[in-house]
Design a protein around this motif. Sequence first.
Motif, short mmCIF file in Angstrom:
data_model
loop_
_atom_site.label_atom_id
_atom_site.label_comp_id
_atom_site.label_asym_id
_atom_site.label_seq_id
_atom_site.Cartn_x
_atom_site.Cartn_y
_atom_site.Cartn_z
N GLU A 240 0.81 -1.22 0.00
CA GLU A 240 0.00 0.00 0.00
C GLU A 240 0.84 1.27 0.00
O GLU A 240 0.31 2.37 -0.09
N THR A 242 2.74 4.53 -0.75
CA THR A 242 2.59 5.49 -1.84
C THR A 242 3.97 5.87 -2.38
O THR A 242 5.00 5.63 -1.74
N ASN A 321 0.19 -0.98 -5.55
CA ASN A 321 -1.07 -0.40 -5.07
C ASN A 321 -2.28 -1.10 -5.69
O ASN A 321 -3.29 -1.33 -5.00
N ASN A 322 -2.21 -1.44 -6.97
CA ASN A 322 -3.32 -2.13 -7.64
C ASN A 322 -3.54 -3.52 -7.06
O ASN A 322 -4.68 -3.95 -6.87
N ARG A 325 -5.23 -3.17 -3.73
CA ARG A 325 -6.63 -2.73 -3.87
C ARG A 325 -7.53 -3.87 -4.34
O ARG A 325 -8.65 -4.04 -3.83
N LEU A 326 -7.05 -4.67 -5.29
CA LEU A 326 -7.88 -5.71 -5.89
C LEU A 326 -8.01 -6.98 -5.07
O LEU A 326 -8.93 -7.76 -5.24
N SER A 328 -8.46 -7.53 -1.80
CA SER A 328 -9.24 -7.53 -0.57
C SER A 328 -10.34 -8.60 -0.59
O SER A 328 -11.25 -8.57 -1.44
N LYS A 351 -4.98 -9.73 3.91
CA LYS A 351 -5.89 -8.98 3.05
C LYS A 351 -6.77 -9.91 2.21
O LYS A 351 -7.95 -9.66 2.02
#
Length: 583
Positions: A240, A242, A321-322, A325-326, A328, A351
Amino acid sequence: FKHTFSEPLVELTLLEKEKEADVISPNGKASPFSDCRPNGTPGHCSDEDVSGILRPIHKPRDYVEASVCHVKDLENGQMREVDLGCGRALLLKEHGEFSAIAHKCPHYGAPLVKGVLSKGHVRCPWHGACFSIASGDIEDFPGLDSLPTFQVTFLTLIETLCLVSQDALQSQKRTKLMSKCSAVINSSTSFSHVLIIGAGPAGLVCAETLRQEGFTDRIVMCTMEKHHPYDRPKLSKSLESTVEQLRLRSAEFFQNHDIELLTEKEVTSVDVRTKTITFQDGLKMEYRKLLIATGSRPKPLNYKGKDVENVFYLRTPEDANNIARLVSNKNAVIVGTSFIGMEVAAALTDKAHSVSVIGVEGVPFRKALGEKVGKAIMKMFEANRVKFYMLNEVSEMRGHHGQLKEVVLKSGKVLRADVCVIGAGSSPATSFLKQSGIHTDSKGFITVSKTMQTNVDGIFAAGDAVTFPLPLRGNKKVNIPHWQMAHLHGRVAALNMMGRVTEIKTVPYFWTAMFGKSIRYAGHGEGFDDVIIQGDLDELKFVAFYTKSEEVVAVASMNYDPIVSRVAEVFGSGKTIKKRDVE
């Protein structure tokens, strides 16, 4: 003292028995390590030893004064973390001399008191970076910054007084002074005195070293990426994170030190005769000295269904990051038991709904860490709900409406999958050098000398894309794709660009982190024929010595600090550790 030093002053007195606020690490024991032990237990110094005041070498605005310990609390070879009220410092004693530096490694904040003090430097217990106790300068990597230092002035036989800068205490790091570019060159000019291809640690350290050593001509770095240099090893451990959190230097840093960075610029060819590179967009740039530090690229996997979405090769912060996000509450499949693949698998367990790992070997890390250590790590993963499909390969990725739904194995097994991450190894990013005359080996690695020089005068190469002679292994040509090694390559290349002949001298140091546990590794164990384990593999508290014939060539540990840094010190001093020494 108050007439001598600036106010406000804060005083803290620790008598001989008041040691609760201090942190002292245990004595070393094994005979091969006697000259590079960690901290010893409190002892007595000779009557000649007296206490002192720590003064900041770079004069700050505010001072803090504190009486920190009884002079006899430190014996030779000891370190002590001392509290000055608004911060802590590291007090050291070697060969009867006191010195003081910041107490945290500027790389990831490791407590240096738990590291190893040896021959004028302290080595970080986590990742092996070394700092001079006299100057605070970084001597081996990883990391970019050095340490603030505080000068000791002797006063009485009773106590040690510290006078330090509040700024230095709170920052715990120091960026070396750098020169500016004095050449009058328009930024659109297609010529650079030094041109660096690649913006990883090798390229960045090269540019910074040039400026630190007084280089005042133009420096241009170019990268295919759209970001400033960032901490790539964190991608697979903290998905995650940045770009801002990962950034190694700010945009202002590059501007302030006249290091030009061209982003999204891919080099397609190098003409060594005219000293010119060509970018994909057709632009050209001439150079006087060139560093090639392009790193590696993920090895593509061959399977049916290449058009299915949500299949990733982890390369950029956007990829990480993708994935985060995907995934979860979804099903994640990791292809490959490389360090990156396994770190991603570990990072996804809290996750994803499920995490499956596919590997061509029978045990993860068998080639690097041996069967026993590999099995212990595999067991740790299984205890965290990770399912392994070993001795297997991917045959097909199946999707529904273009989105990944299943991964089919060559064994016929079908795994439910919403996200797939491929970590099946890498290859050097050097295809643009074909026909250039710059020598690469059969695998595409650039071959360099001990000074990081290629076969073409004025062209250097560094980092994951090179093979170089490793003094630790009799100058055998090796490729070591470690973060630490790339830093050092960049520094050695820069010094040689400036005509300061410097040969590479280091001990390879590597680390990985999974489920909050770290494995540290030093040396070069390729071709080891035996592994001697001390400690308890089941409890994940062990040290593994890798031997070839009768000699220890590498060491790995988990929950056994600072043994790996201690062994690195022995290797670095040129001493040999025999198999019988650790059996």
